[in-house]
Design an enzyme around this catalytic site. Structure first.
Site, PDB file in Angstrom:
ATOM      1  N   HIS A  85       1.471   3.905   1.888  1.00  0.00           N
ATOM      2  CA  HIS A  85       2.056   4.657   3.013  1.00  0.00           C
ATOM      3  C   HIS A  85       3.578   4.730   2.935  1.00  0.00           C
ATOM      4  O   HIS A  85       4.249   3.777   2.539  1.00  0.00           O
ATOM      5  CB  HIS A  85       1.634   4.036   4.349  1.00  0.00           C
ATOM      6  CG  HIS A  85       0.226   4.397   4.732  1.00  0.00           C
ATOM      7  ND1 HIS A  85      -0.489   3.704   5.682  1.00  0.00           N
ATOM      8  CD2 HIS A  85      -0.586   5.398   4.295  1.00  0.00           C
ATOM      9  CE1 HIS A  85      -1.693   4.258   5.810  1.00  0.00           C
ATOM     10  NE2 HIS A  85      -1.771   5.272   4.974  1.00  0.00           N
ATOM     11  N   ASP A 108       5.978   4.692   5.082  1.00  0.00           N
ATOM     12  CA  ASP A 108       6.846   3.744   5.796  1.00  0.00           C
ATOM     13  C   ASP A 108       6.927   2.391   5.084  1.00  0.00           C
ATOM     14  O   ASP A 108       7.633   1.492   5.534  1.00  0.00           O
ATOM     15  CB  ASP A 108       6.405   3.578   7.269  1.00  0.00           C
ATOM     16  CG  ASP A 108       5.013   2.984   7.415  1.00  0.00           C
ATOM     17  OD1 ASP A 108       4.074   3.484   6.762  1.00  0.00           O
ATOM     18  OD2 ASP A 108       4.862   2.030   8.207  1.00  0.00           O
ATOM     19  N   HIS A 109       6.225   2.263   3.940  1.00  0.00           N
ATOM     20  CA  HIS A 109       6.283   1.042   3.136  1.00  0.00           C
ATOM     21  C   HIS A 109       6.886   1.297   1.755  1.00  0.00           C
ATOM     22  O   HIS A 109       7.166   0.354   1.023  1.00  0.00           O
ATOM     23  CB  HIS A 109       4.883   0.449   2.983  1.00  0.00           C
ATOM     24  CG  HIS A 109       4.281   0.070   4.309  1.00  0.00           C
ATOM     25  ND1 HIS A 109       4.101  -1.222   4.710  1.00  0.00           N
ATOM     26  CD2 HIS A 109       3.873   0.846   5.343  1.00  0.00           C
ATOM     27  CE1 HIS A 109       3.597  -1.232   5.941  1.00  0.00           C
ATOM     28  NE2 HIS A 109       3.444   0.011   6.338  1.00  0.00           N
ATOM     29  N   ASP A 124      -0.080  -3.805   6.371  1.00  0.00           N
ATOM     30  CA  ASP A 124      -0.714  -3.267   7.583  1.00  0.00           C
ATOM     31  C   ASP A 124      -2.175  -3.688   7.692  1.00  0.00           C
ATOM     32  O   ASP A 124      -2.987  -2.994   8.297  1.00  0.00           O
ATOM     33  CB  ASP A 124      -0.648  -1.729   7.577  1.00  0.00           C
ATOM     34  CG  ASP A 124       0.753  -1.200   7.819  1.00  0.00           C
ATOM     35  OD1 ASP A 124       1.664  -2.012   8.083  1.00  0.00           O
ATOM     36  OD2 ASP A 124       0.933   0.029   7.739  1.00  0.00           O
ATOM     37  N   HIS A 131       0.851  -1.201   0.000  1.00  0.00           N
ATOM     38  CA  HIS A 131       0.000   0.000   0.000  1.00  0.00           C
ATOM     39  C   HIS A 131       0.878   1.239   0.000  1.00  0.00           C
ATOM     40  O   HIS A 131       2.088   1.153   0.182  1.00  0.00           O
ATOM     41  CB  HIS A 131      -0.992  -0.006   1.162  1.00  0.00           C
ATOM     42  CG  HIS A 131      -0.377   0.122   2.533  1.00  0.00           C
ATOM     43  ND1 HIS A 131       0.455  -0.828   3.072  1.00  0.00           N
ATOM     44  CD2 HIS A 131      -0.468   1.095   3.474  1.00  0.00           C
ATOM     45  CE1 HIS A 131       0.832  -0.456   4.281  1.00  0.00           C
ATOM     46  NE2 HIS A 131       0.300   0.715   4.553  1.00  0.00           N
ATOM     47  N   HIS A 163      -7.362  -0.570   5.831  1.00  0.00           N
ATOM     48  CA  HIS A 163      -6.306   0.329   6.330  1.00  0.00           C
ATOM     49  C   HIS A 163      -6.125   1.471   5.331  1.00  0.00           C
ATOM     50  O   HIS A 163      -6.130   2.640   5.691  1.00  0.00           O
ATOM     51  CB  HIS A 163      -5.025  -0.476   6.506  1.00  0.00           C
ATOM     52  CG  HIS A 163      -3.822   0.302   6.894  1.00  0.00           C
ATOM     53  ND1 HIS A 163      -3.685   0.902   8.123  1.00  0.00           N
ATOM     54  CD2 HIS A 163      -2.681   0.583   6.216  1.00  0.00           C
ATOM     55  CE1 HIS A 163      -2.499   1.516   8.186  1.00  0.00           C
ATOM     56  NE2 HIS A 163      -1.884   1.344   7.035  1.00  0.00           N
ATOM     57  N   HIS A 211       4.673  -4.749  10.759  1.00  0.00           N
ATOM     58  CA  HIS A 211       5.068  -4.028  11.983  1.00  0.00           C
ATOM     59  C   HIS A 211       5.193  -4.957  13.179  1.00  0.00           C
ATOM     60  O   HIS A 211       4.429  -5.913  13.312  1.00  0.00           O
ATOM     61  CB  HIS A 211       4.048  -2.939  12.339  1.00  0.00           C
ATOM     62  CG  HIS A 211       4.076  -1.753  11.437  1.00  0.00           C
ATOM     63  ND1 HIS A 211       4.917  -0.686  11.633  1.00  0.00           N
ATOM     64  CD2 HIS A 211       3.367  -1.473  10.315  1.00  0.00           C
ATOM     65  CE1 HIS A 211       4.710   0.218  10.684  1.00  0.00           C
ATOM     66  NE2 HIS A 211       3.777  -0.243   9.864  1.00  0.00           N
TER      67      HIS A 211
HETATM   68 FE    FE Z   1       2.854   0.840   8.175  1.00  0.00          FE
HETATM   69 ZN    ZN Z   2       0.202   1.728   6.533  1.00  0.00          ZN
END
Ligand code: FE
Ligand code: ZN
Length: 255
Positions: free
Chosen positions: A57, A59-60, A131, A55, A111, A169
């Site tokens: 985001h 942090d990915h 996530d 996805h 999410h 995570h």
């Molecule tokens: Fe994340």
């Molecule tokens: Zn995420």
């Protein structure tokens, strides 16, 4: 033999690394940061051939520009025009071949709306779920509705129980803390707390989990269990499985 190991990133992300002894080429899932990936590849004399994105985001995906510039990998991800760097967009039901394994793509909105998961049958089956599904928890609803997330998790729950769950995570202990409240007196939750505490004390990941284990300890997969419904009923509607899920998710947001 395909092996999957975590590359820790930021404070609690795991970038999953897929590698095989027979080839120096590797695949990573959700590289939020390029530096720890480059470090490992340099150290091991390997090269990056494929990136899977679950996805959009940051942090990915934050490591993508640097990894693309350095290794020009094949980058597979969801169809989201705001997500730069994907050269092969995939959606629900698509199949792709990566590291000698056939991966199935499952749309799992909730999410985010673009969230997808990658599943490969085999021994053992593997699931890269970003996530969406965490050990003992699930992602927050940033874009989707509770019903969407409930359906996404229900769909993942139909995969084989021995499927290894590679979530993005290390949230397990905090999730278990909530699971204790949401599913009180579940002995499997208590046992998981002990196991995961020990793992974290030794600085080991609590992942991968397995789907069979998640069905026993994850309250978000246990909306139909009496104990979960009873605990959630103090926090909102529990008339249906979907309602119980929505109540649990909202309760967890403020837990
Ligand atoms: Fe994340
Ligand atoms: Zn995420």
């Amino acid at each position: 033999m395909l092996s999957v190991t975590p590359i820790p990133a930021f404070s609690d992300n795991y970038i999953w690394l897929l590698r095989q002894d027979s080839t120096p080429e590797v695949c990573v899932v959700d590289p939020g940061d390029a530096a720890p990936v480059i470090d490992l590849l340099e150290r091991e004399g390997r090269t990056l051939s494929t990136v899977l994105i679950t996805h959009h985001h940051h942090d990915h995906t934050g490591g993508l520009p640097e990894l693309i510039e350095r290794y020009s990998p094949r980058v597979i991800g969801p169809d989201n025009p705001s997500l730069a760097g994907i050269d092969e967009t995939v959606g629900d039901g698509d199949e792709i071949r990566v590291m000698g394994r056939l991966l199935e793509v499952h749309a799992v909105p909730g999410h985010t709306l673009d969230h997808i998961a990658y599943f490969t049958a085999g021994i053992p089956p593997l699931l890269f779920c970003g996530d969406t599904l965490f050990s003992a928890g699930c992602g927050r609803l940033f874009e989707g509705t509770p019903d969407q997330m409930h359906a996404s998790l229900a769909r993942l729950a139909t995969l084989p129980d021995d499927t290894l769950v590679f979530a993005a995570h290390e949230y397990t202990l905090a999730n278990l803390n909530f699971a204790r409240a949401a599913d009180p007196e579940n002995p499997d939750v208590e046992q998981a707390v002990e196991e995961c505490r020990r793992a974290r004390e030794l600085d080991r990941p609590t992942l991968p989990s397995s789907l069979g284990r998640e069905k026993r300890i994850n309250p978000f997969l246990r909306c139909d269990a009496d104990s979960v419904r009873r605990a959630a009923s103090a926090h909102g509607d529990t008339d249906t499985s979907e309602a119980t899920f929505a109540t649990l998710r909202a309760w967890k947001d403020h837990f």
